[in-house]
Design a protein around this motif. Structure first.
Motif, short mmCIF file in Angstrom:
data_model
loop_
_atom_site.label_atom_id
_atom_site.label_comp_id
_atom_site.label_asym_id
_atom_site.label_seq_id
_atom_site.Cartn_x
_atom_site.Cartn_y
_atom_site.Cartn_z
N PHE A 184 -11.16 0.50 20.95
CA PHE A 184 -11.63 -0.68 20.23
C PHE A 184 -10.53 -1.73 20.16
N ALA A 185 -10.94 -2.97 19.87
CA ALA A 185 -10.00 -4.06 19.66
C ALA A 185 -10.21 -4.63 18.28
N VAL A 186 -9.13 -5.08 17.66
CA VAL A 186 -9.20 -5.58 16.29
C VAL A 186 -8.08 -6.58 16.06
N ARG A 187 -8.30 -7.53 15.17
CA ARG A 187 -7.29 -8.51 14.82
C ARG A 187 -6.37 -7.95 13.72
N LYS A 188 -5.16 -8.51 13.68
CA LYS A 188 -4.21 -8.03 12.68
C LYS A 188 -4.69 -8.35 11.26
N GLU A 189 -5.45 -9.45 11.09
CA GLU A 189 -5.96 -9.77 9.76
C GLU A 189 -6.88 -8.66 9.26
N THR A 190 -7.63 -8.05 10.17
CA THR A 190 -8.52 -6.95 9.79
C THR A 190 -7.73 -5.71 9.43
N ILE A 191 -6.73 -5.39 10.23
CA ILE A 191 -5.85 -4.27 9.89
C ILE A 191 -5.18 -4.52 8.54
N HIS A 192 -4.79 -5.76 8.28
CA HIS A 192 -4.12 -6.10 7.03
C HIS A 192 -5.05 -6.15 5.83
N SER A 193 -6.33 -5.85 6.03
CA SER A 193 -7.22 -5.71 4.86
C SER A 193 -6.82 -4.51 4.01
N HIS A 194 -6.01 -3.62 4.58
CA HIS A 194 -5.39 -2.52 3.83
C HIS A 194 -3.88 -2.70 3.92
N ASP A 195 -3.18 -2.31 2.87
CA ASP A 195 -1.73 -2.44 2.92
C ASP A 195 -1.11 -1.30 3.75
N LYS A 196 0.16 -1.45 4.03
CA LYS A 196 0.86 -0.49 4.88
C LYS A 196 0.83 0.91 4.26
N ALA A 197 0.92 1.00 2.95
CA ALA A 197 0.91 2.29 2.28
C ALA A 197 -0.39 3.06 2.52
N TYR A 198 -1.48 2.32 2.65
CA TYR A 198 -2.78 2.93 2.94
C TYR A 198 -2.72 3.71 4.25
N TYR A 199 -2.20 3.08 5.31
CA TYR A 199 -2.11 3.74 6.61
C TYR A 199 -1.08 4.87 6.59
N GLN A 200 -0.02 4.69 5.84
CA GLN A 200 0.98 5.75 5.73
C GLN A 200 0.38 6.99 5.09
N ARG A 201 -0.44 6.82 4.07
CA ARG A 201 -1.10 7.97 3.43
C ARG A 201 -2.03 8.67 4.41
N LEU A 202 -2.75 7.89 5.21
CA LEU A 202 -3.63 8.48 6.22
C LEU A 202 -2.82 9.28 7.23
N LEU A 203 -1.75 8.69 7.71
CA LEU A 203 -0.91 9.36 8.70
C LEU A 203 -0.39 10.69 8.16
N GLU A 204 0.08 10.69 6.94
CA GLU A 204 0.64 11.91 6.36
C GLU A 204 -0.42 12.97 6.10
N LYS A 205 -1.56 12.58 5.59
CA LYS A 205 -2.60 13.55 5.25
C LYS A 205 -3.30 14.10 6.48
N PHE A 206 -3.59 13.25 7.45
CA PHE A 206 -4.39 13.66 8.59
C PHE A 206 -3.56 14.31 9.70
N PHE A 207 -2.26 13.94 9.81
CA PHE A 207 -1.54 14.34 11.02
C PHE A 207 -0.14 14.90 10.82
N LEU A 208 0.34 14.94 9.61
CA LEU A 208 1.67 15.50 9.38
C LEU A 208 1.55 16.74 8.50
N GLY A 209 2.67 17.37 8.20
CA GLY A 209 2.63 18.59 7.39
C GLY A 209 1.84 19.69 8.08
N ASP A 210 0.90 20.28 7.37
CA ASP A 210 0.09 21.37 7.93
C ASP A 210 -0.78 20.92 9.09
#
Length: 315
Positions: A184-210
């Motif tokens: 898919f393609a998306v603009r940065k304004e759309t990605i920025h509808s969530h703050d950086k911490a939102y994506y960091q939480r996703l990264l940690e929960k879905f793909f790091l640790g266990d």
């Protein structure tokens, strides 16, 4: 009988000519020669190790072979949040089993993306996810290869993850629409509808640790959550009445609640075969999901029959 209209609607013909454009590539061992024409615009993340290094002219960033393409894309967003290109096209190292237009055509349509829009590409239709208690892999022979591989299961259900990390509320959706293969393609304004911490939480929960695994179950969930996360109005159906009138939205995608779903027991991923043909299986009306009585046999969308970068077979 003529097939469904798969034209991509150009919604921004007067687009600026100075937009920054980047192609983020989730690579394992695929031949990237199809990208060479736009090599200078590619940000390649490779998880194949030294034996599968992309050939020149590509520079690349090595990553551990975990998390499938979802980990790669979130890694890019988190680490480039404040310097994202105006428009980012997210792709896997191989896309020809999901997309039947040229990369030049993909770039053209990507550059027409407007804020709030998530641009997807034919021939794959948007598909439907509503297995909120978990994907019943065994009921879909066309998906079973994923569960028959070494998979790291997630103890939380898709609904629990969706509520806590995607919508951050306790509402129960009927279904979400998604693009198979997460192309898919998306603009940065759309990605920025969530703050950086939102994506960091996703990264940690879905793909790091266990879940730091070559084939985590959360990788398959994330493939289904991207569109709902980036544009919940268009890609989350909250009730049986929350249904589009038209078959397709203004971007040429199947509209809300009209997404394709594969019947239980399908031996072939029909979604991967519909090149300009009519969809034979009915688009069954969706009903509200009961938290305590979801049926595991409810038809869901086909899982992409693609050799994903970081697929579980690639250890």
């Amino acid at each position: 009988m003529s097939g469904p209209d798969r034209r991509l609607v150009v919604v921004n013909p007067a687009r600026p000519t100075d937009q920054e454009f980047e192609i983020v590539v989730a690579h394992y061992n695929e031949d990237l020669s199809w990208l060479k024409q736009y090599g200078s615009e590619c940000c390649v993340y490779s998880k194949g190790g030294s034996k599968n290094t992309p050939e020149l002219p590509f520079t690349f960033t090595p990553l551990p072979n975990i998390g499938r393409e979802g980990h790669t894309f979130l890694h890019h967003i988190v680490n480039h949040y404040d310097k994202l290109a105006d428009i980012t096209l997210f792709v896997q190292g191989r896309i020809d089993d999901h997309v039947d237009i040229t990369l030049t055509e993909m770039k053209k349509h990507a550059l027409d993306t407007i804020p709030g829009q998530v641009t997807t590409f034919p021939f794959r239709e948007l598909e439907l996810f509503d297995h909120w208690n978990g994907i019943p892999w065994e009921e879909y022979p066309c998906w079973k290869r994923w569960s028959s591989m070494d998979m790291q299961n997630m103890k939380d259900t898709p609904l629990q993850l969706f509520q806590k990390y995607i919508t951050e509320n306790d509402r129960v959706p009927v279904a979400v629409g998604f693009a198979p293969g997460a192309i898919f393609a998306v603009r940065k304004e759309t990605i920025h509808s969530h703050d950086k911490a939102y994506y960091q939480r996703l990264l940690e929960k879905f793909f790091l640790g266990d879940m730091a695994h070559v084939n985590p179950e959360t990788g398959h969930y994330m493939e289904r959550f991207w569109l709902a996360m980036l544009n919940p109005v268009e890609y989350i159906q909250w009730s049986a009445d929350d249904l589009a009138d038209a078959e397709r939205n203004e971007h040429g995608q199947l509209a809300k609640g009209k997404w394709y779903r594969t019947p239980t027991g399908s031996a072939i991923d029909l979604g991967a075969m519909r090149r300009g043909e009519e969809i034979d299986s009915p688009l069954t009306p969706l009903t509200p999901f009961a938290r305590s009585s979801v049926s595991p046999s409810t038809p869901e969308t086909a899982l992409s029959l693609i050799t994903d970068e970081e697929g579980a077979e690639k250890k």
